[in-house]
Design an enzyme around this catalytic site. Structure first.
Site, PDB file in Angstrom:
ATOM      1  N   CYS A 164       0.844  -1.189   0.000  1.00  0.00           N
ATOM      2  CA  CYS A 164       0.000   0.000   0.000  1.00  0.00           C
ATOM      3  C   CYS A 164       0.888   1.251   0.000  1.00  0.00           C
ATOM      4  O   CYS A 164       1.986   1.247   0.553  1.00  0.00           O
ATOM      5  CB  CYS A 164      -0.914   0.013   1.228  1.00  0.00           C
ATOM      6  SG  CYS A 164      -2.086   1.410   1.226  1.00  0.00           S
TER       7      CYS A 164
ATOM      8  N   ASP B 253       0.462   3.789   1.676  1.00  0.00           N
ATOM      9  CA  ASP B 253       0.427   4.383   3.016  1.00  0.00           C
ATOM     10  C   ASP B 253       1.846   4.655   3.541  1.00  0.00           C
ATOM     11  O   ASP B 253       2.693   3.763   3.544  1.00  0.00           O
ATOM     12  CB  ASP B 253      -0.313   3.419   3.966  1.00  0.00           C
ATOM     13  CG  ASP B 253      -0.674   4.080   5.276  1.00  0.00           C
ATOM     14  OD1 ASP B 253       0.236   4.590   5.973  1.00  0.00           O
ATOM     15  OD2 ASP B 253      -1.870   4.104   5.632  1.00  0.00           O
TER      16      ASP B 253
ATOM     17  N   ARG C 247       2.997   4.870   6.317  1.00  0.00           N
ATOM     18  CA  ARG C 247       3.402   4.155   7.534  1.00  0.00           C
ATOM     19  C   ARG C 247       3.867   2.729   7.266  1.00  0.00           C
ATOM     20  O   ARG C 247       4.179   1.995   8.198  1.00  0.00           O
ATOM     21  CB  ARG C 247       2.233   4.137   8.530  1.00  0.00           C
ATOM     22  CG  ARG C 247       1.812   5.525   8.987  1.00  0.00           C
ATOM     23  CD  ARG C 247       0.445   5.507   9.635  1.00  0.00           C
ATOM     24  NE  ARG C 247      -0.600   5.157   8.687  1.00  0.00           N
ATOM     25  CZ  ARG C 247      -1.899   5.060   8.992  1.00  0.00           C
ATOM     26  NH1 ARG C 247      -2.293   5.271  10.235  1.00  0.00           N
ATOM     27  NH2 ARG C 247      -2.788   4.746   8.068  1.00  0.00           N
TER      28      ARG C 247
ATOM     29  N   HIS D 270      -2.160  -3.801   5.045  1.00  0.00           N
ATOM     30  CA  HIS D 270      -1.977  -3.405   6.446  1.00  0.00           C
ATOM     31  C   HIS D 270      -3.334  -3.184   7.096  1.00  0.00           C
ATOM     32  O   HIS D 270      -4.267  -2.692   6.440  1.00  0.00           O
ATOM     33  CB  HIS D 270      -1.114  -2.147   6.559  1.00  0.00           C
ATOM     34  CG  HIS D 270      -1.725  -0.931   5.938  1.00  0.00           C
ATOM     35  ND1 HIS D 270      -2.372   0.043   6.666  1.00  0.00           N
ATOM     36  CD2 HIS D 270      -1.838  -0.540   4.645  1.00  0.00           C
ATOM     37  CE1 HIS D 270      -2.818   0.977   5.858  1.00  0.00           C
ATOM     38  NE2 HIS D 270      -2.520   0.652   4.616  1.00  0.00           N
TER      39      HIS D 270
ATOM     40  N   CYS E 103      -6.355  -0.120   6.801  1.00  0.00           N
ATOM     41  CA  CYS E 103      -6.095   0.482   5.485  1.00  0.00           C
ATOM     42  C   CYS E 103      -7.255   1.401   5.064  1.00  0.00           C
ATOM     43  O   CYS E 103      -8.404   0.967   4.951  1.00  0.00           O
ATOM     44  CB  CYS E 103      -5.895  -0.602   4.434  1.00  0.00           C
ATOM     45  SG  CYS E 103      -5.496   0.054   2.802  1.00  0.00           S
TER      46      CYS E 103
HETATM   47 CO    CO Z   1      -3.531   1.284   2.950  1.00  0.00          CO
END
Ligand code: CO
Length: 219
Positions: free
Chosen positions: A51, A53, A55, A107, A110
């Protein structure tokens, strides 16, 4: 006022460049051939589809070094069979780099999967989230049987990762490498934002049986 604002903004991005210099110096101090060696060739054994993302940085959470993981990231770690970007990365990783493993890593928590489970319109991204809605439709009974919203989201995230691993196995790129080279193994993982731990949820070793509907017989 304007000058001060500009100054602050400059410092924010300049910090990245300063930190980069420090990092490069530290690498050379530890291993003086580090960059000359890497500049010559990359031989990663892993393709990571994760992803976007911020993080979930692939190399940080697996403690891998530059050169060890070939990375593709998009919203909600999707393997969409018409996505030329993903397919180009996949083909290069499998046919040129000859990776041994492909990891689809989602994750928990999400936002992409969460958005796809709502009935809100988000504009252009609706088109991308549609692929996740299709996964939700296929597994709605299993997901909706769970009591809390958080549990339903986490279950969908695990199921989505599994579906994306199966989407990899449906490509002629992966099927051809399975047939001629008995690799790569496919893995579905889910990373925990709250504890930093990766949960392996699904595996499809090379040459696992798949739905004959998607099997090509002339590769
Ligand atoms: Co995500």
């Amino acid at each position: 006022m304007f000058n001060n604002y500009t100054r602050v903004k400059m410092n924010e991005y300049e910090k990245l460049l300063i930190d980069n210099r420090e990092w490069a110096n530290r690498q050379v101090a530890k291993d003086c051939d580090f960059f000359t060696r890497l500049a010559g060739i990359q031989t990663p054994e892993f393709l990571w589809i994760g992803c976007s993302d911020s993080r979930v940085p692939a190399d940080r959470i697996t403690a891998t070094q530059p050169g060890e993981i070939f990375v593709h990231r998009n919203i909600a770690n999707m393997v969409v069979h018409t996505d030329l970007n993903m397919l180009s990365v996949l083909q290069y990783a499998v046919e040129v780099l000859k990776v041994k493993h492909i990891i689809v890593c989602g994750h928990y928590g999400c936002g992409g999967v969460n958005a796809a489970m709502t009935q809100h319109s988000f504009g252009i991204i609706n088109k991308w989230l549609r692929n996740i809605k299709d996964v939700y439709r296929l597994h709605k009974d299993e997901v909706d049987s769970l009591p809390t919203e958080e549990e339903r989201l986490d279950k969908m995230i695990e199921i989505n990762v599994k579906e994306q691993v199966m989407n990899l196995a449906k490509t002629s790129i992966v099927q051809s490498a399975w047939k001629h080279d008995n690799r790569p193994d496919l893995h579905g993982w889910v990373y925990g934002l709250k504890n930093g731990i990766i949960n392996p949820v699904f595996e499809l070793p090379a040459n696992s049986p798949i739905d004959p509907f998607y099997l090509y017989d002339n590769l």
